[in-house]
Design an enzyme around this catalytic site. Sequence first.
Site, short mmCIF file in Angstrom:
data_model
loop_
_atom_site.label_atom_id
_atom_site.label_comp_id
_atom_site.label_asym_id
_atom_site.label_seq_id
_atom_site.Cartn_x
_atom_site.Cartn_y
_atom_site.Cartn_z
N ARG A 1 -66.16 -25.43 -0.68
CA ARG A 1 -66.77 -24.39 0.14
C ARG A 1 -68.28 -24.57 0.17
NH1 ARG A 1 -65.13 -18.97 -2.68
NH2 ARG A 1 -63.45 -20.15 -3.61
N GLY A 2 -68.90 -23.87 1.12
CA GLY A 2 -70.34 -24.00 1.31
C GLY A 2 -70.62 -25.04 2.38
N ALA A 3 -71.43 -24.66 3.37
CA ALA A 3 -71.63 -25.53 4.53
C ALA A 3 -72.18 -26.91 4.17
CB ALA A 3 -72.58 -24.85 5.53
N ARG B 1 -62.73 -26.06 9.36
CA ARG B 1 -63.66 -24.92 9.34
C ARG B 1 -64.50 -24.97 10.61
NH1 ARG B 1 -64.51 -22.53 4.48
NH2 ARG B 1 -65.01 -20.76 5.83
N CYS C 1 -73.12 -13.77 -0.59
CA CYS C 1 -72.18 -14.87 -0.67
C CYS C 1 -72.69 -15.91 -1.68
CB CYS C 1 -71.94 -15.48 0.72
SG CYS C 1 -70.43 -16.50 0.80
N ASP D 1 -74.27 -20.95 8.03
CA ASP D 1 -73.24 -21.91 8.40
C ASP D 1 -73.56 -22.56 9.73
OD1 ASP D 1 -70.56 -21.79 6.56
OD2 ASP D 1 -71.72 -19.96 6.43
N LYS E 1 -71.85 -15.81 6.37
CA LYS E 1 -70.75 -15.04 5.80
C LYS E 1 -70.72 -13.61 6.33
CE LYS E 1 -67.42 -13.91 2.92
NZ LYS E 1 -66.06 -14.44 3.06
N LYS F 1 -77.74 -27.82 10.16
CA LYS F 1 -76.92 -26.64 10.41
C LYS F 1 -77.27 -25.97 11.74
CE LYS F 1 -75.93 -25.75 5.57
NZ LYS F 1 -76.18 -24.90 4.39
#
Length: 313
Positions: free
Chosen positions: A19-21, A62, A131, A200, A211, A236
Amino acid sequence: MVIPDVKELAEKIEKMEIRGAGKIARTGARGLKLTAEKSSAGNTEEFLKELKEVSDILLGTRPTAISLANSLRFVTKDIESLSETEDLPDLKKRVISRAEEFVELSEKARERIGEIGSRRISDGDTIMTHCHSTNALSVIKTAFNQGKDIRVIACEARPRQQGFITARELMESNIPTTLIVDSAARYFMKDVDKVIVGADSIAANGAVVNKIGTSQIALTAYEARVVFFVAAESYKFHPQTLVGRLVEIEERDPKEVADPSKLPNVEIRNPAFDVTPAEYIDLIITERGIIPPEAAYEILREHFELGPESEIF
């Protein structure tokens, strides 16, 4: 043919075991590297087909995390045209080299964001975060390691409670931390000097997708005149938003929120992200420097040297 190792990576991303961009982006690059290393393709056409299949599988895991798509773009840029002049071994080496380069750049970007962002943290600050963002934590940890007396208020981030990961990481760094439920953010905002969150995706108009719950915290900070920072690598930023495409907001399994069998006549919704308008964001901290949200357009036009409609291939 997609190798089992890559399928396993895709499953881990989808199940949020990875997890985590930023971490997802690096995993995407590693997936292409693994494909190149273990490819059974007999010619460049078969190899390109393998890369396309792997990219499609990874992209489907995702959809909101543009970092994943941008990492794949970085690794596969011009790969089709290069296949006309390079033989198969050289093409594989190029994919491996680019994947390694992306991972290295990503890790250095996080460190650089910490260095740049820490300059905006003052001694005595109380910082709220939401988050689990490695970039936000990089800023906080760097400031703390510089000797600044800071405290952190971490929101739990329902329903997956990634805020617990943040609290644990801060605890291990000996940073004074308070964990709160998401709905208590407004109650505690009076004690906060700055808010720092990750991202994200960042749109061309400076809006930030992060989030679920981030936009509520941003609105609360705006009302309370608390500075709101976003910490994010330049990969991003979402290139397709330059031509008006909306960022897809992922909805996850309702079972993460509640057991549907116990509420048979109730619709359960579980959006994973929300959109924070640019007007609620003071500054975006990137590895290239600190920019206002309005400068997102310029970052997008420069980054990767890609046009707004660039595809993975």
